[in-house]
Scaffold this motif. Sequence first.
Motif, PDB file in Angstrom:
ATOM      1  N   UNK A   1      17.585   6.409 -42.919  1.00 11.23           N
ATOM      2  CA  UNK A   1      18.826   5.829 -43.441  1.00 11.23           C
ATOM      3  C   UNK A   1      18.847   4.314 -43.234  1.00 11.23           C
ATOM      4  N   UNK A   2      18.441   3.862 -42.050  1.00 15.50           N
ATOM      5  CA  UNK A   2      18.413   2.427 -41.755  1.00 15.50           C
ATOM      6  C   UNK A   2      17.462   1.684 -42.694  1.00 15.50           C
ATOM      7  N   UNK A   3      16.308   2.267 -42.979  1.00 17.27           N
ATOM      8  CA  UNK A   3      15.335   1.635 -43.872  1.00 17.27           C
ATOM      9  C   UNK A   3      15.911   1.491 -45.280  1.00 17.27           C
ATOM     10  N   UNK A   4      16.589   2.524 -45.756  1.00 19.32           N
ATOM     11  CA  UNK A   4      17.224   2.445 -47.081  1.00 19.32           C
ATOM     12  C   UNK A   4      18.267   1.332 -47.095  1.00 19.32           C
ATOM     13  N   UNK A   5      19.055   1.226 -46.035  1.00 18.10           N
ATOM     14  CA  UNK A   5      20.095   0.196 -45.963  1.00 18.10           C
ATOM     15  C   UNK A   5      19.493  -1.204 -45.917  1.00 18.10           C
ATOM     16  N   UNK A   6      18.339  -1.364 -45.261  1.00 20.14           N
ATOM     17  CA  UNK A   6      17.697  -2.687 -45.221  1.00 20.14           C
ATOM     18  C   UNK A   6      17.418  -3.186 -46.639  1.00 20.14           C
ATOM     19  N   UNK A   7      16.867  -2.323 -47.477  1.00 22.93           N
ATOM     20  CA  UNK A   7      16.583  -2.709 -48.867  1.00 22.93           C
ATOM     21  C   UNK A   7      17.866  -2.823 -49.680  1.00 22.93           C
ATOM     22  N   UNK A   8      18.769  -1.862 -49.524  1.00 29.00           N
ATOM     23  CA  UNK A   8      20.004  -1.874 -50.320  1.00 29.00           C
ATOM     24  C   UNK A   8      20.828  -3.121 -50.048  1.00 29.00           C
ATOM     25  N   UNK A   9      20.977  -3.476 -48.765  1.00 31.24           N
ATOM     26  CA  UNK A   9      21.786  -4.638 -48.398  1.00 31.24           C
ATOM     27  C   UNK A   9      21.175  -5.938 -48.893  1.00 31.24           C
ATOM     28  N   UNK A  10      19.854  -6.008 -48.899  1.00 26.18           N
ATOM     29  CA  UNK A  10      19.172  -7.223 -49.324  1.00 26.18           C
ATOM     30  C   UNK A  10      19.086  -7.342 -50.843  1.00 26.18           C
ATOM     31  N   UNK A  11      18.633  -6.274 -51.480  1.00 24.79           N
ATOM     32  CA  UNK A  11      18.221  -6.378 -52.881  1.00 24.79           C
ATOM     33  C   UNK A  11      19.057  -5.540 -53.847  1.00 24.79           C
ATOM     34  N   UNK A  12      20.066  -4.854 -53.341  1.00 24.33           N
ATOM     35  CA  UNK A  12      20.891  -4.044 -54.235  1.00 24.33           C
ATOM     36  C   UNK A  12      20.193  -2.806 -54.755  1.00 24.33           C
ATOM     37  N   UNK A  13      19.154  -2.349 -54.050  1.00 26.16           N
ATOM     38  CA  UNK A  13      18.468  -1.131 -54.463  1.00 26.16           C
ATOM     39  C   UNK A  13      19.412   0.056 -54.323  1.00 26.16           C
ATOM     40  N   UNK A  14      19.020   1.176 -54.885  1.00 24.31           N
ATOM     41  CA  UNK A  14      19.884   2.355 -54.920  1.00 24.31           C
ATOM     42  C   UNK A  14      19.269   3.520 -54.145  1.00 24.31           C
ATOM     43  N   UNK A  15      18.634   3.206 -53.009  1.00 22.14           N
ATOM     44  CA  UNK A  15      18.058   4.253 -52.168  1.00 22.14           C
ATOM     45  C   UNK A  15      19.140   4.848 -51.275  1.00 22.14           C
ATOM     46  N   UNK A  16      19.126   6.150 -51.142  1.00 20.94           N
ATOM     47  CA  UNK A  16      20.031   6.832 -50.224  1.00 20.94           C
ATOM     48  C   UNK A  16      19.227   7.777 -49.356  1.00 20.94           C
ATOM     49  N   UNK A  17      19.847   8.182 -48.261  1.00 22.92           N
ATOM     50  CA  UNK A  17      19.198   9.130 -47.359  1.00 22.92           C
ATOM     51  C   UNK A  17      19.631  10.546 -47.734  1.00 22.92           C
ATOM     52  N   UNK A  18      19.027  11.497 -47.095  1.00 24.28           N
ATOM     53  CA  UNK A  18      19.201  12.914 -47.409  1.00 24.28           C
ATOM     54  C   UNK A  18      20.663  13.343 -47.496  1.00 24.28           C
ATOM     55  N   UNK A  19      21.533  12.761 -46.684  1.00 29.46           N
ATOM     56  CA  UNK A  19      22.930  13.179 -46.668  1.00 29.46           C
ATOM     57  C   UNK A  19      23.657  12.844 -47.959  1.00 29.46           C
TER      58      UNK A  19
END
Length: 145
Positions: free
Chosen positions: A30-48
């Motif tokens: 989840x933290x890794x997805x947030x690192x990219x999402x917060x920086x680049x606006x990517x749309x990665x989410x975690x399993x939840x």
Amino acid sequence: KPVNKVFDPCEPVVLVAATNATAAQRASVDDAAKLWNDLAGTAYTAEDDVDAKAPHIPVKFDAAADNFHGLYDDNAAAVFINEDIGDDHERAVVIAHEIGHSLGLLHRSDVASVMNPDNTKTEPNEDDKASLVRLWGDCSKPSTP
């Protein structure tokens, strides 16, 4: 023939931690997805946050040699992480590195980058975002019709 599967960062993608992942390993996904999402606006989410229509990338934690941190298998579209990485931040950075590969980014050693080989400290940064924007466009800005 190899597929070389990469994902559009502006479209939803779900990272699915293996069922045997620990709570700390799941949190790092989840933290890794947030690192990219917060920086680049990517749309990665975690399993939840699973969206049944979004593509999934399994994140597996396995035993590996000490010098092995992680791997993105672009044929299977799966991430493999050394289960012995005990530091939560380092684990998140390694996962973020492998997510970078799933976005089509290659290794870099010319600047401080999450994409440096053997990196366990540097989070995705503005240089990484610039590389992503060159490949895909800017996800953090709404597209104009």
